[in-house]
Design a protein around this motif. Structure first.
Motif, PDB file in Angstrom:
ATOM      1  N   THR A  90      31.826  20.473 -23.391  1.00  0.00           N
ATOM      2  CA  THR A  90      31.023  20.860 -21.924  1.00  0.00           C
ATOM      3  C   THR A  90      30.762  20.033 -21.274  1.00  0.00           C
ATOM      4  O   THR A  90      30.401  19.206 -21.880  1.00  0.00           O
ATOM      5  CB  THR A  90      29.332  21.327 -22.500  1.00  0.00           C
ATOM      6  OG1 THR A  90      29.405  22.915 -23.624  1.00  0.00           O
ATOM      7  CG2 THR A  90      28.441  22.291 -21.202  1.00  0.00           C
ATOM      8  N   LYS A 124      35.731  22.011 -22.140  1.00  0.00           N
ATOM      9  CA  LYS A 124      36.419  23.884 -22.427  1.00  0.00           C
ATOM     10  C   LYS A 124      35.246  24.950 -21.442  1.00  0.00           C
ATOM     11  O   LYS A 124      35.415  26.237 -21.015  1.00  0.00           O
ATOM     12  CB  LYS A 124      36.360  24.616 -23.458  1.00  0.00           C
ATOM     13  CG  LYS A 124      36.793  23.197 -24.380  1.00  0.00           C
ATOM     14  CD  LYS A 124      38.186  24.442 -25.131  1.00  0.00           C
ATOM     15  CE  LYS A 124      38.596  23.824 -26.269  1.00  0.00           C
ATOM     16  NZ  LYS A 124      39.352  22.241 -26.022  1.00  0.00           N
ATOM     17  N   ARG A 125      33.746  23.789 -20.932  1.00  0.00           N
ATOM     18  CA  ARG A 125      33.094  25.491 -20.142  1.00  0.00           C
ATOM     19  C   ARG A 125      32.681  24.099 -18.970  1.00  0.00           C
ATOM     20  O   ARG A 125      31.760  22.795 -19.348  1.00  0.00           O
ATOM     21  CB  ARG A 125      31.971  25.737 -21.134  1.00  0.00           C
ATOM     22  CG  ARG A 125      30.669  25.861 -20.510  1.00  0.00           C
ATOM     23  CD  ARG A 125      30.387  26.855 -21.328  1.00  0.00           C
ATOM     24  NE  ARG A 125      29.431  25.936 -22.071  1.00  0.00           N
ATOM     25  CZ  ARG A 125      29.664  26.082 -23.634  1.00  0.00           C
ATOM     26  NH1 ARG A 125      30.190  27.459 -24.234  1.00  0.00           N
ATOM     27  NH2 ARG A 125      28.901  25.340 -24.561  1.00  0.00           N
ATOM     28  N   GLN A 127      30.350  23.124 -15.953  1.00  0.00           N
ATOM     29  CA  GLN A 127      28.462  23.742 -15.888  1.00  0.00           C
ATOM     30  C   GLN A 127      27.668  23.046 -14.494  1.00  0.00           C
ATOM     31  O   GLN A 127      28.291  21.974 -14.357  1.00  0.00           O
ATOM     32  CB  GLN A 127      27.255  24.387 -16.979  1.00  0.00           C
ATOM     33  CG  GLN A 127      27.558  24.432 -17.926  1.00  0.00           C
ATOM     34  CD  GLN A 127      26.765  24.249 -18.813  1.00  0.00           C
ATOM     35  OE1 GLN A 127      26.204  23.147 -19.214  1.00  0.00           O
ATOM     36  NE2 GLN A 127      26.302  25.095 -19.622  1.00  0.00           N
ATOM     37  N   GLU A 161      28.740  28.849 -14.414  1.00  0.00           N
ATOM     38  CA  GLU A 161      29.090  28.164 -15.782  1.00  0.00           C
ATOM     39  C   GLU A 161      30.537  29.443 -15.291  1.00  0.00           C
ATOM     40  O   GLU A 161      30.418  30.055 -14.737  1.00  0.00           O
ATOM     41  CB  GLU A 161      28.529  28.343 -16.977  1.00  0.00           C
ATOM     42  CG  GLU A 161      29.331  28.302 -18.171  1.00  0.00           C
ATOM     43  CD  GLU A 161      28.377  28.680 -19.573  1.00  0.00           C
ATOM     44  OE1 GLU A 161      27.863  27.871 -19.518  1.00  0.00           O
ATOM     45  OE2 GLU A 161      28.117  29.928 -19.855  1.00  0.00           O
ATOM     46  N   THR A 163      34.237  28.500 -17.333  1.00  0.00           N
ATOM     47  CA  THR A 163      34.787  27.933 -18.835  1.00  0.00           C
ATOM     48  C   THR A 163      36.408  28.029 -18.369  1.00  0.00           C
ATOM     49  O   THR A 163      37.105  28.350 -17.236  1.00  0.00           O
ATOM     50  CB  THR A 163      35.191  29.693 -20.031  1.00  0.00           C
ATOM     51  OG1 THR A 163      35.316  31.102 -19.417  1.00  0.00           O
ATOM     52  CG2 THR A 163      33.641  29.550 -20.401  1.00  0.00           C
TER      53      THR A 163
END
Length: 164
Positions: A90, A124-125, A127, A161, A163
């Protein structure tokens, strides 16, 4: 250094911040509106503290980087921070733009650049935590594929967010 072009045709260069950029970063945040400084730091900030300045010039290989968007004369137009968790799953992004350069597509283009960097790190994510009042940033991030949700226990904040 990377050359980027906005959808409005404006061009700027991007490079990582270094310890030598402290004075220029202090001057940059003096040219960011009070409201935008509050949105960037999620608190009222009149001037950068030494800890904030240190954070903006810190580099940790694929864990924390600050990117400077520079005009033709080398003046900082925007700053984007990308910070990843220890497992690099993240990442969090935060962007501030000089008031007199808003509306030129810098934020849009810089967010794309940071998202590509995050992907390269294996994130992968991605935010972003925004004040609910920061309608422009929330709209931009939603246009870029981010989904919005409330931050539990923080009624004034939104979590955006995306992905990969």
């Amino acid at each position: 250094m990377t050359e980027l072009h906005t959808r409005t045709g404006f061009s700027f260069r991007v490079r990582p911040a270094t310890a030598a950029d402290g004075e220029a970063l202090t001057a940059f945040f003096g040219q960011v509106s009070d409201e935008d400084r509050r949105f960037r730091f999620l608190s009222a900030v009149q001037a950068l503290t030494q800890a904030q300045l240190s954070d903006l010039t810190r580099h940790e290989d694929q864990a924390h980087e600050n990117y400077l968007a520079l005009g033709e004369d080398g003046t900082i137009l925007a700053v984007a921070t990308l910070a990843a968790d220890k497992r690099r799953e993240t990442g969090e992004v935060a962007i501030a733009i000089r008031t007199d350069h808003k509306g030129r597509g810098i934020g849009w283009t810089l967010l794309d650049h940071v998202a590509q960097e995050a992907k390269g790190w294996g994130v992968k994510r991605l935010q972003s935590i925004e004040s609910r009042e920061n309608h422009a940033a929330i709209a931009l991030e939603q246009e870029k594929g981010f989904t919005a949700s409330p931050v539990e226990g923080e009624p004034t904040l939104m979590l955006l967010e995306r992905t990969f």
